[in-house]
Design an enzyme around this catalytic site. Structure first.
Site, PDB file in Angstrom:
ATOM      1  N   HIS A   1       0.820  -1.221   0.000  1.00  0.00           N
ATOM      2  CA  HIS A   1       0.000   0.000   0.000  1.00  0.00           C
ATOM      3  C   HIS A   1       0.852   1.267   0.000  1.00  0.00           C
ATOM      4  O   HIS A   1       0.336   2.354  -0.279  1.00  0.00           O
ATOM      5  CB  HIS A   1      -0.988  -0.007   1.169  1.00  0.00           C
ATOM      6  CG  HIS A   1      -0.389   0.209   2.516  1.00  0.00           C
ATOM      7  ND1 HIS A   1      -0.090  -0.829   3.375  1.00  0.00           N
ATOM      8  CD2 HIS A   1      -0.043   1.338   3.170  1.00  0.00           C
ATOM      9  CE1 HIS A   1       0.404  -0.348   4.493  1.00  0.00           C
ATOM     10  NE2 HIS A   1       0.444   0.970   4.393  1.00  0.00           N
TER      11      HIS A   1
ATOM     12  N   ASP B   1       0.124  -7.695   1.224  1.00  0.00           N
ATOM     13  CA  ASP B   1       0.513  -6.289   1.399  1.00  0.00           C
ATOM     14  C   ASP B   1       2.027  -6.139   1.504  1.00  0.00           C
ATOM     15  O   ASP B   1       2.536  -5.382   2.334  1.00  0.00           O
ATOM     16  CB  ASP B   1      -0.164  -5.682   2.625  1.00  0.00           C
ATOM     17  CG  ASP B   1      -0.081  -4.150   2.620  1.00  0.00           C
ATOM     18  OD1 ASP B   1       0.017  -3.573   1.521  1.00  0.00           O
ATOM     19  OD2 ASP B   1      -0.083  -3.559   3.703  1.00  0.00           O
TER      20      ASP B   1
ATOM     21  N   SER C   1       4.446   2.646   7.813  1.00  0.00           N
ATOM     22  CA  SER C   1       4.206   1.440   7.021  1.00  0.00           C
ATOM     23  C   SER C   1       5.429   1.069   6.196  1.00  0.00           C
ATOM     24  O   SER C   1       6.029   1.906   5.521  1.00  0.00           O
ATOM     25  CB  SER C   1       3.016   1.650   6.088  1.00  0.00           C
ATOM     26  OG  SER C   1       1.840   1.848   6.825  1.00  0.00           O
TER      27      SER C   1
END
Length: 473
Positions: free
Chosen positions: A217, A252, A334
């Site tokens: 992402h 992911d 992230s």
């Protein structure tokens, strides 16, 4: 020849019957014809109920009835006038002519000088003597106080004092500081800029040839927009263009590569299977664009099934088998590493539970033992094959059963060959308790393609055991 007035002919009988006067009427207008036998009208007394409701109260003669609930306005009482009221008491009143008040002098006169004070004879001699004695006493007392403070009090300023900011040379750094020193050069910031917006995330170097692991992402916009600019910013602020080696929306994860960068520091990888709840961990990354940010905490849970759904920012559609930590993880963390106290990467920071846009102490990271097989596959071929059993399921929780209820079974799939039917509820898979669809997704994905696994399902109030062999998706 005499002329006579014309004579009208009498009307016809039928016209006279319609328009003629009644018998006995001579004038132009007929009077009221009252029959002789018509009785005279009489007014009957009103009904008792109506008379009580609408009649005037006793003693009222006004035409209109007053409101019985109205409060009468108080009558103004005239001021007493003793000249007209012989019964009034005696009272004082203001005088008829105002009397002017006497006023004193307003001029304070000229001030006294030294000559007038000492020789003018306007001040008593004993007052002058008293003032002199008081002045002498004040001077003596002030001198004594000054002498005492000069001998007892220390001076406020000094030329002999020198501040020294050097600290003793001891190894007193904390464990977090040592981890940061060891791992900071292996962590990078990842920036994606499109024609209308920009975003940033984190990553860490896994090979000296320039391979970097991050979340899918983080780089989704760069993957879906050929004109987007993708850059990696290293610890020393060096900016280098990066290319996408491969990405996997079901886990992911993504791998990037930079070229022609010397002296890369590679991250040390740990063993996430050895993690214990309560173990100290450190999260590294660039939350909200603030690079080289470190937060610390503990492992608060393991094996947490966390769904990540597609949205306007990313096409990720995954359920991760997450490490849960209370180390603050915010947007921008992230893709960064989650480190143990040996400065080893044991997870990839991926998501955080937030209210009001900030961390609340619930962060999630993908275990490194699940990251490396995906990263190796992406580096090798740019794609990943995942285990599949050919069903779709939904979470069911009621007073009879908890688990993943099968909603659809693909024809010829491993589930179909294992005898699974629609409506069955899977409660255990490959040794993992299943309490919902997300747990089943994680359990299937962490199994191996071609290896038979045991599972338990519930049907019609009974539990059954079976065996199923996942295939590649």
């Amino acid at each position: 020849m005499p002329v006579s007035a014309p004579r009208s002919e009498p009307p016809a009988a039928d016209v006279a019957a319609v328009f003629g006067r009644p018998d006995g009427v001579q004038g132009s207008f007929a009077g009221e014809h009252v029959p002789a036998d018509r009785p005279e009208p009489r007014v009957a007394p009103p009904d008792a109920v109506l008379a009580e409701a609408f009649s005037k109260p006793a003693g009222v003669t006004d035409t209109l009835q007053r409101d019985p609930y109205a409060v009468p306005e108080p009558e103004e009482t005239p001021e007493p006038d003793p000249w007209r009221d012989p019964d009034s008491t005696a009272s004082m009143s203001r005088p008829a002519v105002p009397v002017p008040m006497p006023t004193g002098p307003t001029d304070r006169g000229p001030k006294l000088g030294i000559r007038e004070l000492l020789f003018g004879g306007r001040v008593q001699w004993w007052a002058l003597a008293t003032l002199g004695i008081l002045a002498l006493l004040v001077g003596v007392f002030g001198g004594l106080i000054g002498r005492w403070t000069a001998e007892v009090a220390t001076p406020l300023h000094s030329n002999s004092v020198q501040l020294d900011g050097s600290a003793p040379d001891t190894d007193a750094s904390s464990n977090v500081a040592r981890v940061v020193q060891a791992a900071q050069k292996s962590v990078v910031t990842i920036e994606v800029r499109t024609a209308v917006e920009g975003a940033s995330g984190s990553g860490f170097i896994v090979d000296k040839s320039g391979y970097i692991v991050t979340n899918n992402h983080v780089i989704s916009k760069a993957a879906n927009d050929s004109k987007a600019k993708l850059e990696v910013v290293f610890f020393d602020r060096q900016r280098v263009p990066a290319r996408i080696v491969g990405r996997d929306i079901k886990t992911d994860l993504a791998v990037l590569k930079v070229d022609d960068v010397a002296d890369l520091t590679v991250s040390k990888l740990g063993d996430s299977d050895k993690l214990q709840i309560g173990q100290e961990v450190i999260a590294f990354g660039s939350p909200l664009g603030f690079d080289k940010t470190v937060t610390s905490g503990i492992v608060s849970a393991t094996g947490r099934a966390v769904p990540l759904r597609p949205d306007a920012e990313s096409d990720t559609d995954a359920v991760i088998n997450a490490i849960q930590t209370d180390a603050a993880i915010n947007p921008g963390n992230s893709g960064g590493p989650l480190l143990n106290d040996d400065a080893q990467v044991i997870g990839v920071n991926t998501a955080g539970a937030m209210t009001g846009g900030g961390s609340i102490g619930l962060g999630f990271a993908i275990p490194i033992n699940e990251v490396m097989p995906i990263a190796n596959a992406l580096i090798k071929s740019g794609k990943v094959n995942h285990p599949s059993i050919g069903i779709t399921a939904a979470t069911v929780r009621n007073d009879r059963i908890y688990g993943a209820q099968v909603r659809d079974v693909a024809d010829g799939s491993p589930a179909s060959r294992a005898g699974v039917r629609e409506g069955d509820v899977v409660t255990r898979f490959n040794g993992h308790a299943i309490e919902g669809a997300d747990e089943l997704t994680v359990a299937v994905r962490t199994s191996k393609i071609g290896d038979a696994v045991k599972f338990t399902y519930w049907r019609d109030g009974r539990y059954f055991d079976g065996e199923i062999t996942p295939v590649s998706d």
